[in-house]
Design a protein around this motif. Structure first.
Motif, PDB file in Angstrom:
ATOM      1  N   GLN A  58     -45.117   5.556 -22.128  1.00 13.30           N
ATOM      2  CA  GLN A  58     -44.640   6.178 -20.894  1.00 13.30           C
ATOM      3  C   GLN A  58     -44.420   5.139 -19.801  1.00 13.30           C
ATOM      4  O   GLN A  58     -45.243   4.260 -19.571  1.00 13.30           O
ATOM      5  CB  GLN A  58     -45.617   7.245 -20.410  1.00 13.30           C
ATOM      6  CG  GLN A  58     -45.100   8.019 -19.213  1.00 13.30           C
ATOM      7  CD  GLN A  58     -45.989   9.192 -18.843  1.00 13.30           C
ATOM      8  OE1 GLN A  58     -46.553   9.844 -19.709  1.00 13.30           O
ATOM      9  NE2 GLN A  58     -46.109   9.453 -17.549  1.00 13.30           N
ATOM     10  N   TYR A  91     -34.614  15.335 -23.528  1.00 12.64           N
ATOM     11  CA  TYR A  91     -35.067  14.561 -24.671  1.00 12.64           C
ATOM     12  C   TYR A  91     -34.629  13.102 -24.601  1.00 12.64           C
ATOM     13  O   TYR A  91     -35.311  12.225 -25.142  1.00 12.64           O
ATOM     14  CB  TYR A  91     -34.617  15.217 -25.969  1.00 12.64           C
ATOM     15  CG  TYR A  91     -35.468  16.419 -26.332  1.00 12.64           C
ATOM     16  CD1 TYR A  91     -36.868  16.351 -26.246  1.00 12.64           C
ATOM     17  CD2 TYR A  91     -34.889  17.605 -26.748  1.00 12.64           C
ATOM     18  CE1 TYR A  91     -37.656  17.439 -26.564  1.00 12.64           C
ATOM     19  CE2 TYR A  91     -35.679  18.715 -27.073  1.00 12.64           C
ATOM     20  CZ  TYR A  91     -37.060  18.617 -26.982  1.00 12.64           C
ATOM     21  OH  TYR A  91     -37.849  19.700 -27.292  1.00 12.64           O
ATOM     22  N   LYS A  94     -37.335  11.733 -22.385  1.00 10.25           N
ATOM     23  CA  LYS A  94     -38.599  11.663 -23.118  1.00 10.25           C
ATOM     24  C   LYS A  94     -38.582  10.525 -24.135  1.00 10.25           C
ATOM     25  O   LYS A  94     -39.554   9.768 -24.259  1.00 10.25           O
ATOM     26  CB  LYS A  94     -38.859  12.992 -23.833  1.00 10.25           C
ATOM     27  CG  LYS A  94     -39.185  14.156 -22.919  1.00 10.25           C
ATOM     28  CD  LYS A  94     -40.652  14.179 -22.513  1.00 10.25           C
ATOM     29  CE  LYS A  94     -41.541  14.577 -23.669  1.00 10.25           C
ATOM     30  NZ  LYS A  94     -42.968  14.642 -23.258  1.00 10.25           N
ATOM     31  N   GLN A  99     -41.794  10.937 -18.627  1.00 11.55           N
ATOM     32  CA  GLN A  99     -42.265  12.320 -18.583  1.00 11.55           C
ATOM     33  C   GLN A  99     -41.298  13.106 -17.710  1.00 11.55           C
ATOM     34  O   GLN A  99     -40.795  12.593 -16.709  1.00 11.55           O
ATOM     35  CB  GLN A  99     -43.677  12.387 -17.996  1.00 11.55           C
ATOM     36  CG  GLN A  99     -44.265  13.785 -17.943  1.00 11.55           C
ATOM     37  CD  GLN A  99     -45.663  13.791 -17.336  1.00 11.55           C
ATOM     38  OE1 GLN A  99     -46.393  12.805 -17.431  1.00 11.55           O
ATOM     39  NE2 GLN A  99     -46.025  14.896 -16.702  1.00 11.55           N
TER      40      GLN A  99
END
Length: 363
Positions: A58, A91, A94, A99
């Motif tokens: 992330q 997506y 992601k 996030q």
């Protein structure tokens, strides 16, 4: 009777022949379409290597914003945000280590529009994604958004955005703040309606002399001839009125515009490219993924539009035979219908030929 009225006989024979031709054409046309793949409906994130393999750590957070509008003005027709314009960008974000939170003008559970003809693996995966569904069923109200929490903001399209995005003060404030602090702002299709009333600290309109794209007048009026009386404005006209340099691409084809940290897309078919352009603007190289059959079809149609039928056929042959790529025949078929609606008969037959050629290459 026919001996007495030979003209009647000729007319009836002509009509009967025409009917037979139309029926035969209908069966042939249907034979060119792909069979429905019901297996897609059970797709999950685990089934998609782009999301389940080589996971990137992330890096930050991106806010996706959807409309809370549920009906189109006085018509009472249902509207909302477009699922594909959220799911596909969601997506991409992601997969590239971001996030994603989902907000709406009013918060809570906004209305979603699902077009079954446009649904693909990622869209069904989104519907089967418990985390994604929890976020869309409990969106954050824009007034409660903490701007500092996000690295970028993305405005999802859908006709409802034309009604609540333009005059939402929270949207205006966060767009102004993000633009002036060089944070990334993205918007697709009707999503750029969020930009039309934003003024900067110096009093100038955000859109002044900016290159932008959005749903065009031509695209809007083809499907909704009385759009001018239904919507508060036509998006292309409004963006232009506010000083934007409107960057118009082919009808229902991919078109992206970037002006520094402001990135906009013309229609739903621009979503993938726009989301990846946002990732680039955030300072990253987008994670490699296999292009969808829909994107390949759009590329074929773009080549046809710019370079002609033979170049498009060459592209089809290369994609299928050399690169082992699939092409969405349903999307090609939809563009034959668009050609008829535009009364462009030459394009109808040319795209129909491309559709038939695609099937023959896949056989």
């Amino acid at each position: 009777m026919f001996k007495k009225y030979p003209i009647v006989k000729k007319v009836l024979l002509f009509l009967l022949s025409l009917l037979v031709i139309l029926v035969c054409f209908g069966f042939w046309f249907v034979s060119l379409l792909p069979s429905t793949n019901l297996n897609l409906e059970s797709t999950t994130v685990k089934d998609l290597p782009y999301l389940s393999e080589n996971i990137i750590p992330q890096k930050g957070k991106i806010l996706a914003v959807v409309t809370s509008t549920k009906t189109i003005g006085i018509t009472g027709k249902k509207t909302g945000y477009e699922l594909t314009e959220l799911s596909r960008a969601y997506y991409v974000f992601k997969a590239n280590g971001y996030q994603v939170d989902v907000a709406s003008t009013l918060g809570g559970k906004p209305k979603v529009i699902i077009d079954n003809d446009d649904m693909g693996a990622y869209d069904f995966a989104f519907l089967n994604d418990k985390i994604a569904q929890q976020k869309t069923n409990n969106t954050i109200a824009m007034k409660d958004v903490i701007a500092d929490n996000y690295d970028a903001i993305y405005f999802v399209g859908g006709k409802g955005a034309m009604f609540d995005f333009p005059n939402d003060k929270s949207i205006q404030n966060i767009v102004k703040e993000y633009y002036e602090s060089n944070k990334v702002i993205g918007a697709v299709c009707h999503g750029p309606a969020a930009l039309v009333n934003v003024r900067l600290t110096n009093g100038k309109h955000l859109l002044e002399n900016k290159s932008v794209s959005g749903f065009t007048n031509e695209e809007e009026l083809l499907l909704i001839p009385d759009a001018k009386s239904i919507f508060p404005f036509l998006l292309q006209e409004k963006l232009t009125e506010q000083g934007a340099n409107f960057n118009k691409g082919g009808m229902y084809l991919e078109q992206i515009s970037q002006d520094k940290n402001l990135i906009t897309g013309q229609n739903p078919w621009s979503t993938w490219a726009l989301a990846e352009k946002m990732i680039e603007q955030l300072g990253n190289t987008p994670k490699k993924r296999r292009l969808t059959a829909e994107e390949n079809a759009i590329k074929v149609l773009s080549i046809y539009s710019k370079e002609g039928k033979q170049k498009a056929k060459n592209a089809i042959e290369n994609m299928i035979n050399l690169e082992n790529k699939s092409i969405d025949r349903m999307l090609l078929a939809q563009h034959t219908i668009v050609s008829v609606m535009k009364v462009e008969i030459g394009d109808f037959f040319n795209i129909l030929n491309l559709l038939s050629f695609t099937k023959s290459c896949e056989s």
